[in-house]
Design a protein around this motif. Structure first.
Motif, PDB file in Angstrom:
ATOM      1  N   ILE A  62       0.891  -1.165   0.000  1.00  0.00           N
ATOM      2  CA  ILE A  62       0.000   0.000   0.000  1.00  0.00           C
ATOM      3  C   ILE A  62       0.926   1.210   0.000  1.00  0.00           C
ATOM      4  O   ILE A  62       1.763   1.343   0.895  1.00  0.00           O
ATOM      5  N   SER A  63       0.797   2.057  -0.991  1.00  0.00           N
ATOM      6  CA  SER A  63       1.742   3.161  -1.137  1.00  0.00           C
ATOM      7  C   SER A  63       1.502   4.241  -0.091  1.00  0.00           C
ATOM      8  O   SER A  63       0.398   4.380   0.441  1.00  0.00           O
ATOM      9  N   GLN A  64       2.554   5.028   0.179  1.00  0.00           N
ATOM     10  CA  GLN A  64       2.411   6.142   1.107  1.00  0.00           C
ATOM     11  C   GLN A  64       1.396   7.157   0.575  1.00  0.00           C
ATOM     12  O   GLN A  64       0.657   7.768   1.350  1.00  0.00           O
ATOM     13  N   GLU A  65       1.331   7.287  -0.729  1.00  0.00           N
ATOM     14  CA  GLU A  65       0.344   8.191  -1.330  1.00  0.00           C
ATOM     15  C   GLU A  65      -1.079   7.743  -1.001  1.00  0.00           C
ATOM     16  O   GLU A  65      -1.943   8.567  -0.668  1.00  0.00           O
ATOM     17  N   GLU A  66      -1.322   6.437  -1.071  1.00  0.00           N
ATOM     18  CA  GLU A  66      -2.651   5.915  -0.727  1.00  0.00           C
ATOM     19  C   GLU A  66      -2.967   6.139   0.755  1.00  0.00           C
ATOM     20  O   GLU A  66      -4.097   6.485   1.117  1.00  0.00           O
ATOM     21  N   VAL A  67      -1.972   5.923   1.610  1.00  0.00           N
ATOM     22  CA  VAL A  67      -2.172   6.141   3.049  1.00  0.00           C
ATOM     23  C   VAL A  67      -2.447   7.620   3.321  1.00  0.00           C
ATOM     24  O   VAL A  67      -3.403   7.973   4.040  1.00  0.00           O
ATOM     25  N   ASP A  68      -1.636   8.495   2.743  1.00  0.00           N
ATOM     26  CA  ASP A  68      -1.806   9.927   2.968  1.00  0.00           C
ATOM     27  C   ASP A  68      -3.164  10.411   2.470  1.00  0.00           C
ATOM     28  O   ASP A  68      -3.755  11.340   3.031  1.00  0.00           O
ATOM     29  N   ARG A  69      -3.644   9.788   1.417  1.00  0.00           N
ATOM     30  CA  ARG A  69      -4.962  10.152   0.886  1.00  0.00           C
ATOM     31  C   ARG A  69      -6.046   9.859   1.917  1.00  0.00           C
ATOM     32  O   ARG A  69      -6.996  10.639   2.083  1.00  0.00           O
ATOM     33  N   GLN A  70      -5.939   8.762   2.643  1.00  0.00           N
ATOM     34  CA  GLN A  70      -6.920   8.458   3.684  1.00  0.00           C
ATOM     35  C   GLN A  70      -6.827   9.464   4.835  1.00  0.00           C
ATOM     36  O   GLN A  70      -7.850   9.877   5.394  1.00  0.00           O
ATOM     37  N   PHE A  71      -5.605   9.859   5.195  1.00  0.00           N
ATOM     38  CA  PHE A  71      -5.467  10.908   6.203  1.00  0.00           C
ATOM     39  C   PHE A  71      -6.118  12.200   5.728  1.00  0.00           C
ATOM     40  O   PHE A  71      -6.775  12.908   6.512  1.00  0.00           O
ATOM     41  N   ALA A  72      -5.964  12.515   4.453  1.00  0.00           N
ATOM     42  CA  ALA A  72      -6.566  13.740   3.903  1.00  0.00           C
ATOM     43  C   ALA A  72      -8.089  13.663   3.965  1.00  0.00           C
ATOM     44  O   ALA A  72      -8.756  14.654   4.306  1.00  0.00           O
ATOM     45  N   LEU A  73      -8.658  12.501   3.656  1.00  0.00           N
ATOM     46  CA  LEU A  73     -10.114  12.351   3.728  1.00  0.00           C
ATOM     47  C   LEU A  73     -10.600  12.463   5.176  1.00  0.00           C
ATOM     48  O   LEU A  73     -11.637  13.081   5.447  1.00  0.00           O
ATOM     49  N   GLY A  74      -9.847  11.860   6.111  1.00  0.00           N
ATOM     50  CA  GLY A  74     -10.201  12.009   7.516  1.00  0.00           C
ATOM     51  C   GLY A  74     -10.145  13.466   7.954  1.00  0.00           C
ATOM     52  O   GLY A  74     -11.036  13.952   8.661  1.00  0.00           O
ATOM     53  N   ARG A  75      -9.110  14.180   7.532  1.00  0.00           N
ATOM     54  CA  ARG A  75      -8.991  15.613   7.851  1.00  0.00           C
ATOM     55  C   ARG A  75     -10.193  16.386   7.329  1.00  0.00           C
ATOM     56  O   ARG A  75     -10.760  17.234   8.039  1.00  0.00           O
ATOM     57  N   GLU A  76     -10.595  16.099   6.086  1.00  0.00           N
ATOM     58  CA  GLU A  76     -11.725  16.818   5.492  1.00  0.00           C
ATOM     59  C   GLU A  76     -13.017  16.529   6.241  1.00  0.00           C
ATOM     60  O   GLU A  76     -13.844  17.420   6.450  1.00  0.00           O
ATOM     61  N   PHE A  77     -13.203  15.278   6.665  1.00  0.00           N
ATOM     62  CA  PHE A  77     -14.413  14.963   7.424  1.00  0.00           C
ATOM     63  C   PHE A  77     -14.441  15.737   8.738  1.00  0.00           C
ATOM     64  O   PHE A  77     -15.449  16.351   9.095  1.00  0.00           O
ATOM     65  N   TYR A  78     -13.330  15.720   9.480  1.00  0.00           N
ATOM     66  CA  TYR A  78     -13.335  16.370  10.792  1.00  0.00           C
ATOM     67  C   TYR A  78     -13.367  17.898  10.697  1.00  0.00           C
ATOM     68  O   TYR A  78     -13.692  18.563  11.681  1.00  0.00           O
ATOM     69  N   ALA A  79     -13.078  18.440   9.515  1.00  0.00           N
ATOM     70  CA  ALA A  79     -13.186  19.884   9.316  1.00  0.00           C
ATOM     71  C   ALA A  79     -14.635  20.332   9.106  1.00  0.00           C
ATOM     72  O   ALA A  79     -14.922  21.530   9.131  1.00  0.00           O
ATOM     73  N   LEU A  80     -15.555  19.381   8.915  1.00  0.00           N
ATOM     74  CA  LEU A  80     -16.960  19.734   8.728  1.00  0.00           C
ATOM     75  C   LEU A  80     -17.526  20.333  10.011  1.00  0.00           C
ATOM     76  O   LEU A  80     -17.085  19.997  11.120  1.00  0.00           O
ATOM     77  N   PRO A  81     -18.531  21.198   9.897  1.00  0.00           N
ATOM     78  CA  PRO A  81     -19.198  21.713  11.103  1.00  0.00           C
ATOM     79  C   PRO A  81     -19.806  20.565  11.911  1.00  0.00           C
ATOM     80  O   PRO A  81     -20.241  19.549  11.346  1.00  0.00           O
ATOM     81  N   LEU A  82     -19.847  20.727  13.226  1.00  0.00           N
ATOM     82  CA  LEU A  82     -20.352  19.670  14.092  1.00  0.00           C
ATOM     83  C   LEU A  82     -21.764  19.253  13.696  1.00  0.00           C
ATOM     84  O   LEU A  82     -22.078  18.051  13.666  1.00  0.00           O
ATOM     85  N   GLU A  83     -22.618  20.236  13.355  1.00  0.00           N
ATOM     86  CA  GLU A  83     -23.995  19.875  13.023  1.00  0.00           C
ATOM     87  C   GLU A  83     -24.069  18.990  11.779  1.00  0.00           C
ATOM     88  O   GLU A  83     -24.960  18.149  11.652  1.00  0.00           O
TER      89      GLU A  83
END
Length: 372
Positions: A62-83
């Motif tokens: 599993i490439s580092q690019e693929e792993v980093d992409r999942q971190f980026a998606l997690g970051r984007e989710f947690y940046a959403l407003p709480l509501e």
């Protein structure tokens, strides 16, 4: 979301503090298909899983690019407003043992008036039995998330299961693989996990812990490298050691279901999440994890056809000793119900957490253990 470009994920620098790091083996999975490679890996694995339950793997396709992409998606989710995030949270599901979707921070009071600081988003494996509405930022990338989830299973979990089968001297090295098929109903999931940094005063009130000592309930947990030091393990000498973020590795820990299947031979690793060291104390901690579990129908009795377990007399476990023969589905439900139900806060002395017995009861005669 469609047309939205998600920026690359940049990991923060590692700590410069001289922490008491755990000495863990690293399995090189590139050996797996080489002559004699599996036996070499089993020899390395043997001590780790019998004594600590933690190790690293590298060269896992599993490439580092693929792993980093999942971190980026997690970051984007947690940046959403709480509501917005709360649209994917269901408190009644949590209390009944269903743990997919979103769990907000502050779900529990840890003790001394301090609530937990962890948000969790679980994406169940794509086996056709766990269809869920996903937030748009994840739904737009769901094929990529599914591909990553399947790679975690195929490139890492399956190989480890074959190594465990060899260790157990099973007649067929695919025996455990058949009990962990991706497309058969099960409770595996990918997780984006976010710990918010806390101030020193709040940390002190909860023993400088984000999460007290515990074990995971499945087969193995995959923790992809992230550099905010916080994970600690309890070694065989009873000492808490920090787990170092090693480049290009996954940290693996063995879990309760595997302990049950092996009559206690393979240890369910005891770990906790400590507040980060001083030079990282202000940084939120984002994790990407994959939790592998036996398929739902698998009965968690000790494996009867393991010559090794028979020789060692390991023919019972914590479930059978109270007359229970739990399937994975039953175990996950009762354990997650115990973990997530409302409970009194712990009495905290230093970093020791003490709960009332009723809060730890999983089944009559079976209590969860908080490892202090």
């Amino acid at each position: 979301m469609p047309g939205v470009i998600i920026e690359n994920y940049e990991q923060v620098p590692v700590t410069k503090e001289n922490l008491d790091w755990a000495d863990l083996v690293t399995l090189d999975l590139s050996l797996f298909d080489q002559p004699g490679g599996k036996q070499e890996l089993v020899n390395q694995l043997d001590y780790a899983v019998r004594n600590v339950g933690f190790f690293y793997v590298k060269n896992f396709n599993i490439s580092q690019e693929e792993v980093d992409r999942q971190f980026a998606l997690g970051r984007e989710f947690y940046a959403l407003p709480l509501e917005e995030k709360l649209k994917y949270h269901n408190a009644k599901d949590l209390e009944s043992g269903e743990y997919n979707g979103y769990r907000p921070a502050g779900h529990r009071i840890l003790g001394n008036g301090i609530r937990d600081n962890v948000q969790v988003y679980n994406i169940p494996k794509f086996d056709g039995y766990h269809k869920r509405q996903q937030p748009p930022v994840l739904e737009a990338n769901i094929k990529e998330i599914e591909a990553f989830s399947r790679k975690c299973h195929d490139e890492v979990v399956v190989k480890l299961l074959r190594l465990f089968a060899i260790l157990l001297e099973l007649p067929d090295e695919d025996q455990l693989v058949r009990d962990h098929q991706y497309d058969v109903k099960g409770e595996d999931h990918l997780r984006y996990m976010h710990y918010a940094a806390r101030g020193a005063e709040e940390n002190k009130k909860v023993g400088d812990l984000y999460s007290p000592g515990h074990t995971d309930l499945g087969t193995v947990t995959l923790l992809f490298r992230q550099p905010v030091a916080a994970l600690q393990i309890l070694n065989s000498e009873g000492q808490w050691k920090w787990v170092k973020p090693q480049d290009s590795t996954i940290t693996i820990n063995t879990c309760d279901a595997l302990t049950a299947l092996t009559g206690g031979l393979i240890k369910s690793s005891i770990h906790r999440v400590h507040a980060p060291p001083q030079d990282q104390a202000h940084i939120d901690r984002l994790g990407v994890l994959y939790f592998a579990r036996p398929n739902n129908h698998v009965v968690l009795d000790p494996i009867p056809n393991s010559p090794l377990l028979q020789r060692l007399g390991l023919t019972s476990n914590a479930f059978t000793e109270i007359g229970q023969h739990l399937t994975t589905e039953q175990w996950v439900k009762v354990r997650q119900t115990q973990q997530q139900r409302p409970r009194a806060s712990a009495k905290i002395e230093g970093s020791k957490y003490t709960y009332e017995k009723k809060d730890l009861e999983i089944l009559p005669g079976l209590l969860a253990t908080v490892h202090n």
